[in-house]
Design an enzyme around this catalytic site. Structure first.
Site, mmCIF file in Angstrom:
data_model
loop_
_atom_site.group_PDB
_atom_site.id
_atom_site.type_symbol
_atom_site.label_atom_id
_atom_site.label_comp_id
_atom_site.label_asym_id
_atom_site.label_seq_id
_atom_site.Cartn_x
_atom_site.Cartn_y
_atom_site.Cartn_z
ATOM 1 N N TYR A 1 -1.441 7.132 -6.791
ATOM 2 C CA TYR A 1 -2.218 5.992 -6.280
ATOM 3 C C TYR A 1 -1.453 4.663 -6.325
ATOM 4 O O TYR A 1 -1.881 3.684 -5.720
ATOM 5 C CB TYR A 1 -3.539 5.856 -7.052
ATOM 6 C CG TYR A 1 -4.624 6.763 -6.530
ATOM 7 C CD1 TYR A 1 -4.528 8.143 -6.668
ATOM 8 C CD2 TYR A 1 -5.742 6.247 -5.883
ATOM 9 C CE1 TYR A 1 -5.511 8.981 -6.175
ATOM 10 C CE2 TYR A 1 -6.730 7.077 -5.392
ATOM 11 C CZ TYR A 1 -6.612 8.439 -5.544
ATOM 12 O OH TYR A 1 -7.595 9.271 -5.054
ATOM 13 N N ASP B 1 -15.336 15.096 -6.989
ATOM 14 C CA ASP B 1 -16.169 15.427 -5.824
ATOM 15 C C ASP B 1 -16.702 16.854 -5.968
ATOM 16 O O ASP B 1 -17.866 17.126 -5.676
ATOM 17 C CB ASP B 1 -15.374 15.296 -4.512
ATOM 18 C CG ASP B 1 -15.570 13.938 -3.830
ATOM 19 O OD1 ASP B 1 -15.725 12.923 -4.552
ATOM 20 O OD2 ASP B 1 -15.566 13.884 -2.587
ATOM 21 N N LYS C 1 -0.732 19.973 -13.357
ATOM 22 C CA LYS C 1 -0.081 20.980 -12.522
ATOM 23 C C LYS C 1 1.367 21.065 -12.998
ATOM 24 O O LYS C 1 2.318 20.982 -12.235
ATOM 25 C CB LYS C 1 -0.198 20.559 -11.042
ATOM 26 C CG LYS C 1 0.233 21.597 -10.052
ATOM 27 C CD LYS C 1 -0.644 22.849 -10.005
ATOM 28 C CE LYS C 1 0.037 23.936 -9.202
ATOM 29 N NZ LYS C 1 -0.594 25.258 -9.321
ATOM 30 N N ASP D 1 -9.767 12.411 -8.938
ATOM 31 C CA ASP D 1 -10.515 12.109 -7.714
ATOM 32 C C ASP D 1 -11.062 13.391 -7.108
ATOM 33 O O ASP D 1 -12.246 13.485 -6.773
ATOM 34 C CB ASP D 1 -9.586 11.406 -6.710
ATOM 35 C CG ASP D 1 -10.304 11.117 -5.403
ATOM 36 O OD1 ASP D 1 -11.417 10.583 -5.461
ATOM 37 O OD2 ASP D 1 -9.757 11.453 -4.335
ATOM 38 N N ASP E 1 -5.710 23.964 -10.337
ATOM 39 C CA ASP E 1 -6.267 24.968 -9.422
ATOM 40 C C ASP E 1 -7.213 25.913 -10.173
ATOM 41 O O ASP E 1 -8.332 26.192 -9.734
ATOM 42 C CB ASP E 1 -5.155 25.735 -8.675
ATOM 43 C CG ASP E 1 -3.999 26.199 -9.564
ATOM 44 O OD1 ASP E 1 -3.989 25.862 -10.766
ATOM 45 O OD2 ASP E 1 -3.104 26.913 -9.061
HETATM 46 C C1 IPM Z 1 -13.112 7.361 -5.313
HETATM 47 C C2 IPM Z 1 -12.561 7.191 -3.907
HETATM 48 C C3 IPM Z 1 -11.297 6.345 -3.921
HETATM 49 C C4 IPM Z 1 -10.281 7.084 -4.774
HETATM 50 C C5 IPM Z 1 -10.724 6.029 -2.525
HETATM 51 C C6 IPM Z 1 -11.717 5.282 -1.683
HETATM 52 C C7 IPM Z 1 -9.437 5.267 -2.588
HETATM 53 O O1 IPM Z 1 -12.352 8.432 -3.313
HETATM 54 O O2 IPM Z 1 -13.431 6.354 -5.950
HETATM 55 O O3 IPM Z 1 -13.287 8.501 -5.749
HETATM 56 O O4 IPM Z 1 -9.588 7.981 -4.270
HETATM 57 O O5 IPM Z 1 -10.193 6.766 -5.959
HETATM 58 MN MN MN Z 2 -13.103 10.092 -4.487
#
Ligand code: IPM
Ligand code: MN
Ligand code: NAD
Length: 371
Positions: free
Chosen positions: A150, A268, A207, A264, A240
């Site tokens: 990042y 999700d 990883k 990140d 993974d």
């Molecule tokens: C998050 C988002 C951000 C990240 C993006 C928008 C840069 O996906 O906060 O999870 O990857 O950190």
């Molecule tokens: Mn995200």
């Protein structure tokens, strides 16, 4: 800093009144819908907070070219106790420059190194896995928030030619790796699970079988720091394999610590266990400094402006922020009201209800006010 209608420069006020000052930045897309609802819920708790809204985001950028006003981060750190943020991302800003400068700017320049992303299932009906109950999904992902890929270090050489070279460096510092790993062990020591049982394990995910330089550093530091916490079980998984285990058996996790990008991605996936991105909350923390709180989801352009976005991730984020500001009772009231809303199906459609964004949040605010 230039002023807008809603935005006013704060004179430093004495901190001894117990009042906390919160900067509110709804941002783009559904951020502009869910954050005002989270604010309503905060107000319903009666917590002694003063909220000041800022218009940072795509509209402002497209209007006057400003992403972060001059001195913006210093002002936030100086004048506010916490920041409540929506999301950034707008199809009209193809470069995503405003999101990078505002969101990643806050994380990096305010050095908010611990991205705390709790993963909790409120009701079995929300989990796509068979036979999984709320007690089975109760862990936290601690994501390193200031380094890794990042940092966007690297570059393009011979761009646009057949010989183009693009590099994207993965920056890992000893200091950065050590502080997030230490944060994870301290977090484990200081937190219990929702059922009251102790938090027992810290799992580091990397990883290192393929990315040996950065992985080697994470492995060494993890071994060293875990040695200082003999009462906590230290575990490791490759990212993974972790993804597969998270879906196969989420019961096994307490605290997961990992780098910026893996954090990140797995959060999700973890949001999926909770009912989707609309349910996931997060905090961007540097202990002792002004910290920033935001739902895990993005600006969701296709559903923006339709009153369908789930406001609960933002509302649970507000609760997390209030707890951080030591409004424990108020945070608890919000969490109880969201739980009641989920159980009584007073929710948006993404989690099985029939209400709109505003109506679901109003139900929660009313419940908070009664509680
Ligand atoms: C998050 C988002 C951000 C990240 C993006 C928008 C840069 O996906 O906060 O999870 O990857 O950190
Ligand atoms: Mn995200
Ligand atoms: P997203 O989180 O916006 O949406 C992913 C999916 O989840 C979509 O189907 C969306 O409709 C759904 N969703 C998200 N939040 C929801 C909610 N509250 N209620 C119901 N459904 C919800 O991710 P994306 O589509 O990959 O990205 C859209 C934009 O948001 C991009 O510009 C991206 O860079 C940005 N983004 C910003 C942040 C942030 O500011 N923290 C986080 C993630 C993505």
């Amino acid at each position: 800093m230039s002023s807008t209608k809603k935005e006013k420069k704060q004179a430093p006020s004495p901190r001894n009144e117990g009042k906390k000052r919160v900067a509110v930045i709804p941002g783009d897309g559904i951020g502009q819908e869910v954050i005002p609802q989270a604010v309503k819920v905060i107000q319903a708790t009666g917590a002694n907070v003063e909220l000041t809204e800022f218009d940072w985001g795509a509209d402002r950028y497209l209007r006057d070219g400003t992403t972060v006003p001059a001195d913006g981060f210093a002002m936030l750190a100086r004048d506010f106790d916490a920041i409540l943020v929506g999301a950034f991302g707008d199809p009209r800003v193809k470069t995503n420059i405003h999101a990078k400068e505002i969101l990643l700017g806050m994380r990096f320049k305010m050095d908010l190194y611990a991205n705390v992303r709790p993963v909790r299932l409120l009701d079995a009906a929300l989990c796509p896995l068979k036979g999984v109950e709320p007690k089975d999904v109760d862990f936290v992902v601690l994501r390193e928030n200031t380094e890794g890929v990042y940092t966007d270090a690297g570059g393009v050489f011979k761009g646009g030619t057949p010989d183009e070279i693009a590099t994207q460096e993965d920056i890992n510092t000893r200091k950065g790796v050590e502080r997030i790993i230490r944060y994870a062990f301290q977090y484990c020591e200081q937190h219990t699970k929702l059922d009251g049982s102790p938090c027992k394990t810290v799992l580091m995910c990397d990883k290192s079988n393929a990315m040996t330089h950065a992985g080697g550093l994470w492995q060494r530091v993890f071994k060293e720091v875990s040695g200082e916490y003999p009462h906590i079980t230290a575990q490791h998984m490759y990212v993974d394999a972790l993804c597969m285990q998270m879906v196969r058996d989420p019961r096994q996790f307490d605290v997961i610590v990992t780098n910026n990008m893996f954090g990140d991605i797995i959060t999700d996936l973890a949001a999926g266990l909770q009912g989707g991105l609309g349910m996931a909350a997060s905090g961007n923390i540097h202990p002792g400094r002004t910290s920033m709180f935001e739902p895990v989801h993005g600006s969701a352009p296709p559903i923006a402006g339709k009153n369908v976005a789930n406001p609960f991730g933002a509302i649970l984020t507000a609760a997390m922020m209030l707890r951080h500001l030591e409004f424990e009772k108020e945070a608890g009231k919000i969490e109880a009201a969201v739980l009641a809303a989920v159980r009584e199906k007073k929710t948006t459609q993404d989690i099985g209800g029939k209400l709109g964004t505003k109506e679901a949040a109003e139900w929660v605010a009313l419940r908070v006010g009664q509680g």
